[in-house]
Design a protein around this motif. Structure first.
Motif, PDB file in Angstrom:
ATOM      1  N   ASP A 147       0.823  -1.209   0.000  1.00 12.29           N
ATOM      2  CA  ASP A 147       0.000   0.000   0.000  1.00 12.29           C
ATOM      3  C   ASP A 147       0.855   1.256   0.000  1.00 12.29           C
ATOM      4  O   ASP A 147       0.531   2.237  -0.671  1.00 12.29           O
ATOM      5  CB  ASP A 147      -0.937   0.018   1.218  1.00 12.29           C
ATOM      6  N   ARG A 148       1.942   1.239   0.765  1.00 15.77           N
ATOM      7  CA  ARG A 148       2.846   2.386   0.824  1.00 15.77           C
ATOM      8  C   ARG A 148       3.446   2.659  -0.558  1.00 15.77           C
ATOM      9  O   ARG A 148       3.472   3.807  -1.024  1.00 15.77           O
ATOM     10  CB  ARG A 148       3.955   2.125   1.846  1.00 15.77           C
ATOM     11  N   LYS A 149       3.884   1.603  -1.243  1.00 15.84           N
ATOM     12  CA  LYS A 149       4.466   1.762  -2.584  1.00 15.84           C
ATOM     13  C   LYS A 149       3.418   2.257  -3.577  1.00 15.84           C
ATOM     14  O   LYS A 149       3.692   3.143  -4.385  1.00 15.84           O
ATOM     15  CB  LYS A 149       5.053   0.433  -3.067  1.00 15.84           C
ATOM     16  N   ILE A 150       2.207   1.692  -3.508  1.00 18.32           N
ATOM     17  CA  ILE A 150       1.129   2.112  -4.405  1.00 18.32           C
ATOM     18  C   ILE A 150       0.801   3.583  -4.164  1.00 18.32           C
ATOM     19  O   ILE A 150       0.610   4.355  -5.113  1.00 18.32           O
ATOM     20  CB  ILE A 150      -0.121   1.225  -4.203  1.00 18.32           C
ATOM     21  N   GLY A 151       0.750   3.993  -2.908  1.00 18.45           N
ATOM     22  CA  GLY A 151       0.471   5.381  -2.567  1.00 18.45           C
ATOM     23  C   GLY A 151       1.526   6.340  -3.076  1.00 18.45           C
ATOM     24  O   GLY A 151       1.213   7.441  -3.538  1.00 18.45           O
ATOM     25  N   GLU A 152       2.786   5.930  -3.007  1.00 14.59           N
ATOM     26  CA  GLU A 152       3.870   6.780  -3.498  1.00 14.59           C
ATOM     27  C   GLU A 152       3.777   6.970  -4.999  1.00 14.59           C
ATOM     28  O   GLU A 152       3.971   8.073  -5.506  1.00 14.59           O
ATOM     29  CB  GLU A 152       5.223   6.175  -3.133  1.00 14.59           C
ATOM     30  N   VAL A 153       3.469   5.907  -5.721  1.00 17.54           N
ATOM     31  CA  VAL A 153       3.399   5.973  -7.179  1.00 17.54           C
ATOM     32  C   VAL A 153       2.164   6.750  -7.637  1.00 17.54           C
ATOM     33  O   VAL A 153       2.247   7.579  -8.546  1.00 17.54           O
ATOM     34  CB  VAL A 153       3.401   4.548  -7.788  1.00 17.54           C
ATOM     35  N   SER A 154       1.028   6.493  -6.996  1.00 20.53           N
ATOM     36  CA  SER A 154      -0.224   7.118  -7.434  1.00 20.53           C
ATOM     37  C   SER A 154      -0.428   8.517  -6.863  1.00 20.53           C
ATOM     38  O   SER A 154      -1.217   9.296  -7.396  1.00 20.53           O
ATOM     39  CB  SER A 154      -1.414   6.247  -7.037  1.00 20.53           C
ATOM     40  N   GLY A 155       0.240   8.838  -5.765  1.00 15.78           N
ATOM     41  CA  GLY A 155       0.044  10.121  -5.114  1.00 15.78           C
ATOM     42  C   GLY A 155      -1.180  10.138  -4.211  1.00 15.78           C
ATOM     43  O   GLY A 155      -1.539  11.174  -3.674  1.00 15.78           O
ATOM     44  N   MET A 156      -1.848   8.995  -4.068  1.00 14.77           N
ATOM     45  CA  MET A 156      -3.036   8.892  -3.216  1.00 14.77           C
ATOM     46  C   MET A 156      -2.809   7.784  -2.195  1.00 14.77           C
ATOM     47  O   MET A 156      -3.026   6.610  -2.494  1.00 14.77           O
ATOM     48  CB  MET A 156      -4.271   8.590  -4.054  1.00 14.77           C
ATOM     49  N   PRO A 157      -2.373   8.149  -0.985  1.00 14.25           N
ATOM     50  CA  PRO A 157      -2.089   7.115   0.012  1.00 14.25           C
ATOM     51  C   PRO A 157      -3.338   6.369   0.460  1.00 14.25           C
ATOM     52  O   PRO A 157      -4.436   6.927   0.475  1.00 14.25           O
ATOM     53  CB  PRO A 157      -1.470   7.887   1.169  1.00 14.25           C
ATOM     54  N   ARG A 158      -3.157   5.100   0.789  1.00 16.35           N
ATOM     55  CA  ARG A 158      -4.248   4.274   1.306  1.00 16.35           C
ATOM     56  C   ARG A 158      -4.455   4.583   2.778  1.00 16.35           C
ATOM     57  O   ARG A 158      -3.563   5.064   3.469  1.00 16.35           O
ATOM     58  CB  ARG A 158      -3.886   2.785   1.201  1.00 16.35           C
ATOM     59  N   GLY A 159      -5.651   4.262   3.271  1.00 15.81           N
ATOM     60  CA  GLY A 159      -5.940   4.431   4.690  1.00 15.81           C
ATOM     61  C   GLY A 159      -5.287   3.324   5.495  1.00 15.81           C
ATOM     62  O   GLY A 159      -4.639   2.421   4.956  1.00 15.81           O
TER      63      GLY A 159
END
Length: 77
Positions: free
Chosen positions: A52-64
């Motif tokens: 989730d942290r990696k996905i949030g960094e790439v997308s610019g939208m962090p997960r909860g």
């Protein structure tokens, strides 16, 4: 007598994740080799949080924050 090699768990285990904001993701893959032992499924949470942290960094939208995780029910083909 030769020693037997210890079997290595291969493949993935699927998890359903529920976040604190009520959203849910299903069938998140976690390597089977990371699970088991004394910790059981606890390492799955760490692995999914890292994803989730990696996905949030790439997308610019962090997960909860994760509220709970559970193994996905087996699907019948």
């Amino acid at each position: 007598m030769a020693k037997k090699k210890q079997q290595v768990a291969n493949g993935f285990v699927l998890f359903d994740v529920i976040y604190e904001d009520g959203t849910q993701t299903s069938n998140r893959k976690v390597p089977a080799g990371d699970l088991g032992g004394l910790d059981g499924d606890d390492p799955a949470r760490t692995f999914i949080e890292m994803q989730d942290r990696k996905i949030g960094e790439v997308s610019g939208m962090p997960r909860g924050r994760i509220k709970s995780i559970a193994r996905s029910k087996k699907r019948v083909a």
